[in-house]
Motif scaffolding. Structure first.
Motif, PDB file in Angstrom:
ATOM      1  N   GLU A  37      22.255  -6.039   4.117  1.00 38.85           N
ATOM      2  CA  GLU A  37      21.001  -5.305   4.311  1.00 38.85           C
ATOM      3  C   GLU A  37      20.538  -4.616   3.039  1.00 38.85           C
ATOM      4  N   THR A  38      21.180  -4.966   1.915  1.00 37.79           N
ATOM      5  CA  THR A  38      20.920  -4.263   0.653  1.00 37.79           C
ATOM      6  C   THR A  38      20.415  -5.234  -0.405  1.00 37.79           C
ATOM      7  N   LEU A  39      19.283  -4.907  -0.997  1.00 38.38           N
ATOM      8  CA  LEU A  39      18.669  -5.725  -2.041  1.00 38.38           C
ATOM      9  C   LEU A  39      18.977  -5.141  -3.412  1.00 38.38           C
ATOM     10  N   PHE A  40      19.369  -6.002  -4.343  1.00 36.39           N
ATOM     11  CA  PHE A  40      19.633  -5.594  -5.724  1.00 36.39           C
ATOM     12  C   PHE A  40      18.645  -6.298  -6.637  1.00 36.39           C
ATOM     13  N   ILE A  41      18.007  -5.532  -7.537  1.00 40.10           N
ATOM     14  CA  ILE A  41      17.001  -6.080  -8.450  1.00 40.10           C
ATOM     15  C   ILE A  41      17.422  -5.809  -9.886  1.00 40.10           C
ATOM     16  N   ASP A  42      17.494  -6.874 -10.691  1.00 35.20           N
ATOM     17  CA  ASP A  42      17.930  -6.742 -12.084  1.00 35.20           C
ATOM     18  C   ASP A  42      17.255  -7.849 -12.888  1.00 35.20           C
ATOM     19  N   ASP A  43      17.109  -7.620 -14.200  1.00 33.09           N
ATOM     20  CA  ASP A  43      16.482  -8.638 -15.046  1.00 33.09           C
ATOM     21  C   ASP A  43      17.511  -9.475 -15.808  1.00 33.09           C
ATOM     22  N   THR A  44      18.804  -9.251 -15.553  1.00 34.83           N
ATOM     23  CA  THR A  44      19.854  -9.969 -16.265  1.00 34.83           C
ATOM     24  C   THR A  44      20.646 -10.834 -15.294  1.00 34.83           C
ATOM     25  N   LEU A  45      20.712 -12.125 -15.567  1.00 37.11           N
ATOM     26  CA  LEU A  45      21.323 -13.066 -14.633  1.00 37.11           C
ATOM     27  C   LEU A  45      22.797 -12.769 -14.333  1.00 37.11           C
ATOM     28  N   PRO A  46      23.648 -12.467 -15.323  1.00 35.83           N
ATOM     29  CA  PRO A  46      25.047 -12.158 -14.975  1.00 35.83           C
ATOM     30  C   PRO A  46      25.167 -10.983 -13.999  1.00 35.83           C
ATOM     31  N   ASN A  47      24.279 -10.004 -14.121  1.00 32.21           N
ATOM     32  CA  ASN A  47      24.310  -8.870 -13.192  1.00 32.21           C
ATOM     33  C   ASN A  47      23.918  -9.293 -11.782  1.00 32.21           C
ATOM     34  N   ILE A  48      22.996 -10.231 -11.702  1.00 31.88           N
ATOM     35  CA  ILE A  48      22.602 -10.792 -10.407  1.00 31.88           C
ATOM     36  C   ILE A  48      23.777 -11.534  -9.783  1.00 31.88           C
ATOM     37  N   GLU A  49      24.470 -12.330 -10.588  1.00 27.13           N
ATOM     38  CA  GLU A  49      25.616 -13.084 -10.077  1.00 27.13           C
ATOM     39  C   GLU A  49      26.720 -12.140  -9.600  1.00 27.13           C
ATOM     40  N   GLY A  50      26.930 -11.045 -10.331  1.00 29.43           N
ATOM     41  CA  GLY A  50      27.920 -10.057  -9.918  1.00 29.43           C
ATOM     42  C   GLY A  50      27.572  -9.429  -8.578  1.00 29.43           C
ATOM     43  N   ALA A  51      26.279  -9.174  -8.373  1.00 26.87           N
ATOM     44  CA  ALA A  51      25.822  -8.597  -7.109  1.00 26.87           C
ATOM     45  C   ALA A  51      26.005  -9.572  -5.955  1.00 26.87           C
ATOM     46  N   LYS A  52      25.703 -10.830  -6.196  1.00 31.37           N
ATOM     47  CA  LYS A  52      25.880 -11.853  -5.160  1.00 31.37           C
ATOM     48  C   LYS A  52      27.340 -11.960  -4.744  1.00 31.37           C
ATOM     49  N   ALA A  53      28.236 -11.742  -5.695  1.00 22.38           N
ATOM     50  CA  ALA A  53      29.676 -11.880  -5.427  1.00 22.38           C
ATOM     51  C   ALA A  53      30.179 -10.860  -4.412  1.00 22.38           C
ATOM     52  N   VAL A  54      29.475  -9.718  -4.290  1.00 25.45           N
ATOM     53  CA  VAL A  54      29.879  -8.733  -3.280  1.00 25.45           C
ATOM     54  C   VAL A  54      28.980  -8.795  -2.047  1.00 25.45           C
ATOM     55  N   GLY A  55      28.124  -9.812  -1.965  1.00 29.08           N
ATOM     56  CA  GLY A  55      27.330 -10.049  -0.766  1.00 29.08           C
ATOM     57  C   GLY A  55      25.952  -9.443  -0.740  1.00 29.08           C
ATOM     58  N   LEU A  56      25.500  -8.891  -1.872  1.00 34.20           N
ATOM     59  CA  LEU A  56      24.167  -8.288  -1.921  1.00 34.20           C
ATOM     60  C   LEU A  56      23.077  -9.350  -1.915  1.00 34.20           C
ATOM     61  N   GLN A  57      21.940  -9.021  -1.342  1.00 36.36           N
ATOM     62  CA  GLN A  57      20.731  -9.812  -1.504  1.00 36.36           C
ATOM     63  C   GLN A  57      20.186  -9.504  -2.907  1.00 36.36           C
ATOM     64  N   THR A  58      19.572 -10.454  -3.555  1.00 30.55           N
ATOM     65  CA  THR A  58      19.172 -10.224  -4.949  1.00 30.55           C
ATOM     66  C   THR A  58      17.784 -10.760  -5.270  1.00 30.55           C
ATOM     67  N   ILE A  59      17.184 -10.122  -6.269  1.00 28.92           N
ATOM     68  CA  ILE A  59      15.983 -10.640  -6.929  1.00 28.92           C
ATOM     69  C   ILE A  59      16.230 -10.578  -8.432  1.00 28.92           C
ATOM     70  N   HIS A  60      16.155 -11.737  -9.084  1.00 27.42           N
ATOM     71  CA  HIS A  60      16.266 -11.791 -10.540  1.00 27.42           C
ATOM     72  C   HIS A  60      14.861 -11.620 -11.100  1.00 27.42           C
TER      73      HIS A  60
END
Length: 209
Positions: A169-192
């Motif tokens: 239920e948590t969205l993470f927004i970042d402009d750096t792809l490795p940070n997005i991948e790290g967020a996905k690894a813990v199950g976060l929804q993401t926007i690059h």
């Protein structure tokens, strides 16, 4: 945004405009011939990583930098060059954050350091009359204060655990792809977020559907 109850924002390039080239140029003007290579060297030696995780204090960082600039250069000049990359907070983005606070739990997760924290809060105070970014979030998390930096999974997990958030239920927004991948690894929804898109455009598109 369906099913999203919480949003975690990155800072630089998402909320705060930054330009790394200005810091490279500023150090060049101080007499550092190739700051890009020096920055890479320091990353290899963990100086910057340690600064961003609080393992190295600002005075240790400044002492290390003095080894690479002319003797006449002062701490203040090094700090000014280091901060040169930090630009401005567009009003539209700050207004968006205020609007989102009405509907979501919002958090900030930034890889930063004590020198930059002082500067970008000063920019906010001088330009908007607001003393701290904390005003725009339920809670702010800075890497040098929590001891972890993105994309380390512990950085994201700390926010989830401390606030009892469901990653799905948590969205993470970042402009750096490795940070997005790290967020996905813990199950976060993401926007690059990729330039020239801004968070204002992202949320305008989401609310217009």
């Amino acid at each position: 945004m369906q099913g999203i109850k919480h949003i975690i924002f990155d800072l630089g390039g998402v909320i705060l405009n930054i330009d790394y080239q200005l810091t490279y140029k500023a150090f060049g003007e101080l007499g550092v011939k190739d700051f890009t290579s020096l920055y890479s060297q320091f990353q290899g030696s963990r100086l910057f990583d340690d600064l961003e995780t609080g393992r190295v204090a600002p005075d240790v960082f400044l002492e290390a930098m003095h080894e690479h600039v002319p003797a006449a250069v002062t701490d203040e000049q090094i700090i000014a060059a280091w901060n040169a990359m930090l630009l401005d907070f567009p009003l539209q983005r700050l207004q968006l954050l205020q609007q989102l606070q009405l509907h979501y739990n919002t958090y900030l997760l930034s890889n930063t350091n004590a020198i930059h924290l002082d500067k970008f809060n000063a920019i906010l105070q001088e330009s908007r009359g607001i003393p701290s970014l904390a005003a725009f979030f339920n809670k702010v998390y800075y890497s040098h204060l929590i001891g972890y930096r993105k994309p380390e999974k512990e950085a994201y997990q700390l926010i989830l655990d401390e606030n009892g958030l469901d990653a799905a239920e948590t969205l993470f927004i970042d402009d750096t792809l490795p940070n997005i991948e790290g967020a996905k690894a813990v199950g976060l929804q993401t926007i690059h977020l990729q330039a020239p898109k801004t968070i204002s455009e992202i949320f305008k598109a989401a609310t217009s559907r």
